[in-house]
Design a protein around this motif. Structure first.
Motif, PDB file in Angstrom:
ATOM      1  N   ASN A  59       0.827  -1.196   0.000  1.00  0.00           N
ATOM      2  CA  ASN A  59       0.000   0.000   0.000  1.00  0.00           C
ATOM      3  C   ASN A  59       0.871   1.259   0.000  1.00  0.00           C
ATOM      4  N   PRO A  80      -6.600  -5.593   1.695  1.00  0.00           N
ATOM      5  CA  PRO A  80      -6.566  -4.131   1.609  1.00  0.00           C
ATOM      6  C   PRO A  80      -7.643  -3.484   2.477  1.00  0.00           C
ATOM      7  N   ASN A  84      -6.552   2.270   0.355  1.00  0.00           N
ATOM      8  CA  ASN A  84      -5.227   1.800  -0.058  1.00  0.00           C
ATOM      9  C   ASN A  84      -5.002   2.138  -1.532  1.00  0.00           C
ATOM     10  N   TYR A 129      -8.275   1.024  -3.525  1.00  0.00           N
ATOM     11  CA  TYR A 129      -9.257   0.055  -3.015  1.00  0.00           C
ATOM     12  C   TYR A 129     -10.418   0.822  -2.401  1.00  0.00           C
ATOM     13  N   TRP A 136     -10.709  -2.934  -6.235  1.00  0.00           N
ATOM     14  CA  TRP A 136      -9.727  -1.934  -6.683  1.00  0.00           C
ATOM     15  C   TRP A 136     -10.283  -1.167  -7.884  1.00  0.00           C
TER      16      TRP A 136
END
Length: 456
Positions: A59, A80, A84, A129, A136
């Motif tokens: 990240n 995540p 992120n 994210y 994502w």
């Protein structure tokens, strides 16, 4: 495994392209802050570790990926949190031959439970994210081929107006067009132009002759092809001019004065020619003066110029246009006095047409000008002056009309003496009208210089 073509990506409002290293990195601008997650949309680019084999991203980091030796995979973080962010960039511009796969790491990419293949040369992509549904999201993408953002000319001088995405600088007198910044081909690095010289004065009718003078020629007109004309294309189209960061003096030609009437002479002058207008490498020549009808039967032809003056010589041609010669031509010839022994005077030439010949039934009208749209408002410029009339009973006693585009009308002779020719319109380059019997020619109109370029 899915593929997203870069041209199909919806670039999120607020994202910006940041160019760096050997590729184009796409990052979120500060306006795209992930509110509530304690960080803004940017990454730390790992310039000390160029990736050449499969790895797992962390990240907040961006990676330059070199697939020269073969395709590999970058795996997104497996657990995540919202907000992120990860970015990748094509280090050696080889993604199109050896693809980079973005492994989803157990989460969706753009709502799909599939890995993503990057296969465009020079591609860079940023992922944030969002949640378990979309996973994502691609928030920015670009290619190195697109990194040459449009840059535009910045300039000063004259009266500045806007026409959509274009700026227009109008000069009605001398001044300086100063280019402060030069753009590029994606934006603008050339300028369009309209350069119109001063129109000429009309010819006179001297005593004891009962005949008038020839119409003054219009100022030369030169313009670039990407301006608009009606009819299109116009007859005098050049090409746009490249510019550099410097000052360009601008000269705007004044109109020539009309010939003055005289008494009892067999010699005399034509109307005064107009003055040249100049911008950069473009010079438009002043119009040629209208011929003067002299006392005791003397006569002369119109003068040569941007457009030529109308003739008073019985059977004689008018003054030559496009003098000195340029290509494309800047104007047309003046009209002749074609009827002998009747003397109806020729009209001055215009940018769009030759001056009309004087005939046994009428004086010659000025040649038509040219209608040009360089500032968003089409205007007709550079019409020739109308030929003057005579007071003799066997002739028409009405002067001819000036050409469209500011040409002055010829003087009338309802009695002896008649009236002076009308002046050409200022800032059009129109020629002055020839006189009626024993009267003076009209003054030519001043010219104009207009410059246009894209600024946004």
């Amino acid at each position: 495994m899915s593929k997203i073509e870069v041209d199909a990506i919806d670039k999120q409002s607020g994202s910006t392209l940041t160019l760096g290293g050997s590729g184009t990195a796409v990052t979120l601008a500060s306006g795209a802050t992930q509110s509530g997650f304690g960080r803004e949309g940017s990454v730390d680019w790992q310039t000390g570790s160029i990736k050449t084999a499969t790895f797992t991203a962390a990240n907040g980091e961006g990676y330059f990926c070199n697939t020269t030796a073969g395709a590999f995979t970058v795996n997104l973080p497996s657990s995540p949190s919202a907000g992120n962010i990860v970015a990748v960039s094509d280090y050696a511009k080889t993604f199109s031959t050896n693809n980079l796969t973005v492994g989803r790491g157990g989460s969706n990419i753009e709502g799909s439970a599939s890995d993503l293949v990057l296969d465009a040369t020079g591609l860079a992509m940023t992922f944030v994210y969002v949640d378990g549904t979309k996973g994502w999201k691609v928030v920015g993408a670009g290619r190195e081929a697109d990194k040459s953002a449009a840059e535009f000319i910045v300039a000063t001088g004259g009266t500045i107006t806007e026409d959509g995405n274009f700026k227009v600088h109008t000069f009605t007198g001398p001044g300086t067009f100063t280019v402060c910044t030069v753009g590029n081909a994606a934006g603008s690095n050339t300028v369009d132009y309209l350069v119109v010289a001063g129109g000429a004065g009309g010819g006179a009718g001297n005593s004891p002759s009962v005949h008038g003078g020839g119409g003054g020629g219009a100022g030369g007109l030169r313009y670039s092809a990407s301006t608009y004309t009606n009819p299109a294309p116009g007859p005098s189209a050049g090409t746009a001019l490249p510019v550099t960061s410097q000052s360009y003096p601008v000269a705007v030609g004044g109109g020539g004065s009309g010939a003055a009437t005289g008494t009892g002479s067999c010699t005399g002058n034509t109307g005064n020619s107009g003055v040249n207008s100049v911008f950069s490498t473009i010079t438009s020549a002043g119009g040629g003066g209208g011929g003067t009808r002299l006392g005791s039967g003397g006569q002369n032809s119109g003068a040569a110029g941007g457009s030529g003056g109308g003739s008073t010589t019985v059977g004689g041609a008018g003054g030559a246009g496009n003098t000195p010669p340029v290509n494309p031509p800047q104007g047309n010839n003046g009209g002749a006095n074609s009827c002998q022994p009747v003397a109806n005077m020729g009209g001055g030439g215009g940018a769009g047409a030759v001056g009309v010949n004087g005939s046994c039934s009428a004086s010659g009208a000025g040649g038509a000008g040219l209608r040009v749209d360089i500032n968003g408002s089409p205007v007709t410029y550079a019409g020739g002056g109308g030929g003057g009339s005579s007071a003799s009973p066997q002739t028409i006693n009405t002067g001819a009309a000036g050409g469209s585009g500011g040409g002055g009308a010829g003087g009338n002779s309802p009695s002896d003496p008649g009236t002076a020719g009308s002046a050409g319109s200022n800032n059009t380059g129109g020629g002055g009208g020839g006189s009626g019997s024993k009267a003076s020619g009209g003054n030519g109109g001043s010219g104009v210089v207009i410059i246009r370029y894209k600024f946004q």
